[in-house]
Write an enzyme that holds these catalytic residues in place. Structure first.
Site, PDB file in Angstrom:
ATOM      1  N   GLU A 155       0.724  -1.098  -0.223  1.00 41.88           N
ATOM      2  CA  GLU A 155       0.055   0.025   0.022  1.00 41.88           C
ATOM      3  C   GLU A 155       0.780   1.202  -0.067  1.00 41.88           C
ATOM      4  O   GLU A 155       1.881   1.262   0.734  1.00 41.88           O
ATOM      5  CB  GLU A 155      -0.837  -0.094   1.116  1.00 41.88           C
ATOM      6  CG  GLU A 155      -1.966   0.904   1.284  1.00 41.88           C
ATOM      7  CD  GLU A 155      -2.831   1.036  -0.007  1.00 41.88           C
ATOM      8  OE1 GLU A 155      -3.440   0.187  -0.233  1.00 41.88           O
ATOM      9  OE2 GLU A 155      -2.487   2.143  -0.698  1.00 41.88           O
ATOM     10  N   CYS A 264       5.310   4.941   9.501  1.00 42.65           N
ATOM     11  CA  CYS A 264       5.911   4.335   8.367  1.00 42.65           C
ATOM     12  C   CYS A 264       7.591   4.413   8.189  1.00 42.65           C
ATOM     13  O   CYS A 264       8.453   3.475   8.298  1.00 42.65           O
ATOM     14  CB  CYS A 264       5.142   4.528   7.149  1.00 42.65           C
ATOM     15  SG  CYS A 264       3.470   4.398   7.153  1.00 42.65           S
TER      16      CYS A 264
HETATM   17  C1  UGA Z   1       4.336   7.385   3.984  1.00 38.12           C
HETATM   18  C2  UGA Z   1       4.382   7.410   2.322  1.00 38.12           C
HETATM   19  O1  UGA Z   1       4.250   8.901   1.960  1.00 38.12           O
HETATM   20  C3  UGA Z   1       3.238   6.385   1.553  1.00 38.12           C
HETATM   21  O2  UGA Z   1       3.364   6.469   0.526  1.00 38.12           O
HETATM   22  C4  UGA Z   1       3.267   5.202   2.560  1.00 38.12           C
HETATM   23  O3  UGA Z   1       2.303   4.352   1.801  1.00 38.12           O
HETATM   24  C5  UGA Z   1       3.092   5.219   3.920  1.00 38.12           C
HETATM   25  O4  UGA Z   1       4.391   6.029   4.471  1.00 38.12           O
HETATM   26  C6  UGA Z   1       2.965   3.879   4.523  1.00 38.12           C
HETATM   27  O5  UGA Z   1       4.225   3.180   4.465  1.00 38.12           O
HETATM   28  O6  UGA Z   1       2.079   3.597   5.048  1.00 38.12           O
HETATM   29  P1  UGA Z   1       2.775   8.872   5.847  1.00 38.12           P
HETATM   30  O7  UGA Z   1       3.768   8.264   6.587  1.00 38.12           O
HETATM   31  O8  UGA Z   1       1.498   8.882   5.980  1.00 38.12           O
HETATM   32  O9  UGA Z   1       3.355   8.073   4.445  1.00 38.12           O
HETATM   33  O10 UGA Z   1       3.302  10.109   5.629  1.00 38.12           O
HETATM   34  P2  UGA Z   1       4.067  11.091   4.624  1.00 38.12           P
HETATM   35  O11 UGA Z   1       3.192  12.331   4.147  1.00 38.12           O
HETATM   36  O12 UGA Z   1       4.984  10.407   3.706  1.00 38.12           O
HETATM   37  O13 UGA Z   1       5.138  11.736   5.671  1.00 38.12           O
HETATM   38  C7  UGA Z   1       6.294  11.153   6.474  1.00 38.12           C
HETATM   39  C8  UGA Z   1       6.992  11.880   7.355  1.00 38.12           C
HETATM   40  O14 UGA Z   1       7.842  12.958   6.633  1.00 38.12           O
HETATM   41  C9  UGA Z   1       6.189  13.186   8.085  1.00 38.12           C
HETATM   42  O15 UGA Z   1       6.724  13.183   9.345  1.00 38.12           O
HETATM   43  C10 UGA Z   1       6.453  14.400   7.246  1.00 38.12           C
HETATM   44  O16 UGA Z   1       6.320  15.400   8.142  1.00 38.12           O
HETATM   45  C11 UGA Z   1       7.786  14.248   6.906  1.00 38.12           C
HETATM   46  N1  UGA Z   1       8.138  15.038   5.665  1.00 38.12           N
HETATM   47  C12 UGA Z   1       7.577  14.795   4.511  1.00 38.12           C
HETATM   48  C13 UGA Z   1       9.091  15.981   5.671  1.00 38.12           C
HETATM   49  O17 UGA Z   1       9.587  16.282   6.842  1.00 38.12           O
HETATM   50  N2  UGA Z   1       9.190  16.603   4.654  1.00 38.12           N
HETATM   51  C14 UGA Z   1       8.797  16.518   3.389  1.00 38.12           C
HETATM   52  O18 UGA Z   1       9.171  17.104   2.334  1.00 38.12           O
HETATM   53  C15 UGA Z   1       7.865  15.403   3.328  1.00 38.12           C
END
Ligand code: UGA
Length: 435
Positions: A155, A264
């Site tokens: 997913e 994740c």
């Molecule tokens: C992530 C992946 O994006 C999904 O594709 C995947 O399905 C999911 O993990 C999973 O394995 O279930 P998610 O953990 O919901 O999704 O959140 P993200 O939006 O990817 O953000 C993850 C972390 O990275 C957050 O703490 C966010 O603040 C941080 N982040 C994200 C940054 O610090 N900088 C960015 O530019 C983007």
């Protein structure tokens, strides 16, 4: 098609509701009876934009979605059975497959004889787990004669936008060593127009880790770049814009900040390091990605100290607790680490988050005070610290905040404010990788 989902967490519940909305008949199983009763009543176990309405539609109007705690009913129903249970990281960083094993055994135990089923793992599992799932299904079946194949369908949805993501995925990955299983499984996704990657099962399992680890690498890369920006006078937001317009790089996941959190990335990066080691290889880049991420969290307290000196008896307003906006999820949220440190240094912490306060109360130190809105959080604060980039923070009136605080200090760990505007209003402002 008849589809069964085991587990009603983010992945299970969202996938189940979306599949039902596509026209499939879905039964979702959860072993927690209370959770099942709540979902039946329309009470969702998580906050996710649009989920309540979608479940209401498919459950009560379309009547193509049912949730149950009855394993026999659930397993008999599905031609395709998705395992969507949690795979938390254990002490050593490896994925704990206990729930997957249990689910696979229960599927075997309840699988009727003489009907073919495809057992699909959607949970993020290390490469090779399909063998374990196969053996556990057989173990559960005992001497019964059952007919099934295993497959992997990782997913890729993100919390906060999961329904949109499920309907608009860039690709669907399906892996199995059985063509028959792949043909049936691809039928579940026939509504989507994006590419379906048909592959062997080991590659499917690895694609999920590779994607998450690569995105985490982008984040750690830009966080390292922010360090160079702070030392040279460059602005990391401009650097990211300039880099991201190169189509080979892309603009996403280049926001410098406090480091990645959530259920994740931290877990999957550590799990990939761990199973690479087991496979006889040191994944050097990922070791550094993890290390840089830990440093990013520590840097917050240092920035606050740079402004305030000693933190003893200082009133610190924290805006944002969840690991990212549009979710109430506190799992591995950097705020936990930061607030614990601030309290240890003798500061008092007044926190506001639009959604996650209830979940935060379970994981943050008791001394944390919760405010009802931004303005009551910042009242009389010695410093305002932004930890999550909720939209309402970037839209708030900085002038009004200035009137309420005791000292005009901002540490903006998500670069939500305009530094020039903050400074013009008389704030001492520190962002990430910019002045
Ligand atoms: C992530 C992946 O994006 C999904 O594709 C995947 O399905 C999911 O993990 C999973 O394995 O279930 P998610 O953990 O919901 O999704 O959140 P993200 O939006 O990817 O953000 C993850 C972390 O990275 C957050 O703490 C966010 O603040 C941080 N982040 C994200 C940054 O610090 N900088 C960015 O530019 C983007």
């Amino acid at each position: 098609m008849k589809v069964t989902i085991i587990g009603t967490g983010y992945v299970g519940l969202v996938s189940g509701a979306v599949f039902a909305n596509w026209g499939h008949t879905v039964i979702c199983l959860d072993i927690e009876k209370k959770k099942v009763e709540n979902i039946k009543k329309g009470i969702m176990p998580i906050y996710e934009e649009g989920l309540e309405d979608l479940v209401d539609k498919v459950q009560n109007k379309d009547k193509r979605f049912e949730v149950t705690a009855d394993y026999k009913k659930a397993v008999e129903h599905g031609e395709v059975i998705f395992i969507c249970v949690g795979t938390p990281g254990n002490q050593a960083g490896a994925a704990d497959l206990g729930y997957v094993d249990q689910a696979a055994q229960s599927i075997g135990k309840n699988m009727p004889e003489n009907t073919y089923k495809v057992v699909v793992t959607k949970s993020t599992v290390p490469v090779g787990t399909h063998n374990r799932v196969f053996e556990n299904v057989k173990k559960g079946a005992g001497s019964k004669k059952i007919d099934f194949d295993v497959a992997s369908c990782p997913e890729f949805l993100r919390e906060g936008t999961s329904i949109y993501d499920a309907n608009n995925s860039d690709r669907t990955v399906i892996g199995s060593n059985s063509e028959k299983a792949l043909d049936i499984l691809s039928g579940v996704y026939e509504t989507l127009t994006s590419p379906i990657v048909r592959t062997d099962i080991a590659s499917a399992e690895l694609i999920k880790y590779a994607a998450n680890a690569f995105l985490a690498t982008k984040i750690s890369f830009i966080n390292e770049m922010s360090q160079i920006c702070e030392r040279t006078g460059a602005d990391v937001v401009n650097v990211a814009t300039g880099m991201g317009l190169d189509k080979r790089i892309g603009p996403k996941f280049l926001n410098a900040g406090i480091g990645y959190g959530g259920s994740c990335f931290p877990k999957d990066v550590k799990a990939l390091i761990s199973f690479s080691k087991k496979a006889g290889y040191d994944f050097k880049i990922l070791e550094a990605v993890h290390e840089v991420n830990e440093d990013a969290k520590n840097r917050v307290v240092k920035k606050i100290e740079d402004m305030l000196g000693s933190l003893k008896d200082k009133r610190i307003a924290i805006l944002g607790l969840a690991f990212k906006p549009d979710t109430d999820d506190m799992r591995d949220a950097p705020a936990i680490h930061v607030i614990s440190k601030l309290l240890k240094e003798g500061a008092s912490v007044i926190a506001f988050d639009p959604q996650s306060a209830e979940n935060a109360k379970r994981v943050l130190p008791e001394a944390t005070i919760y405010a009802k809105n931004i303005f009551s959080a910042v009242k009389n604060a010695d410093i305002v610290v932004v930890l999550t980039e909720w939209r309402e923070f970037s839209q708030v009136s900085l002038a009004k905040i200035k009137e309420l605080v005791s000292q005009p200090n901002i540490v903006d760990m998500r670069n939500v404010f305009n530094p020039a505007e903050a400074k013009k209003l008389g704030f001492n402002y520190i962002g990430v990788g910019r002045r």
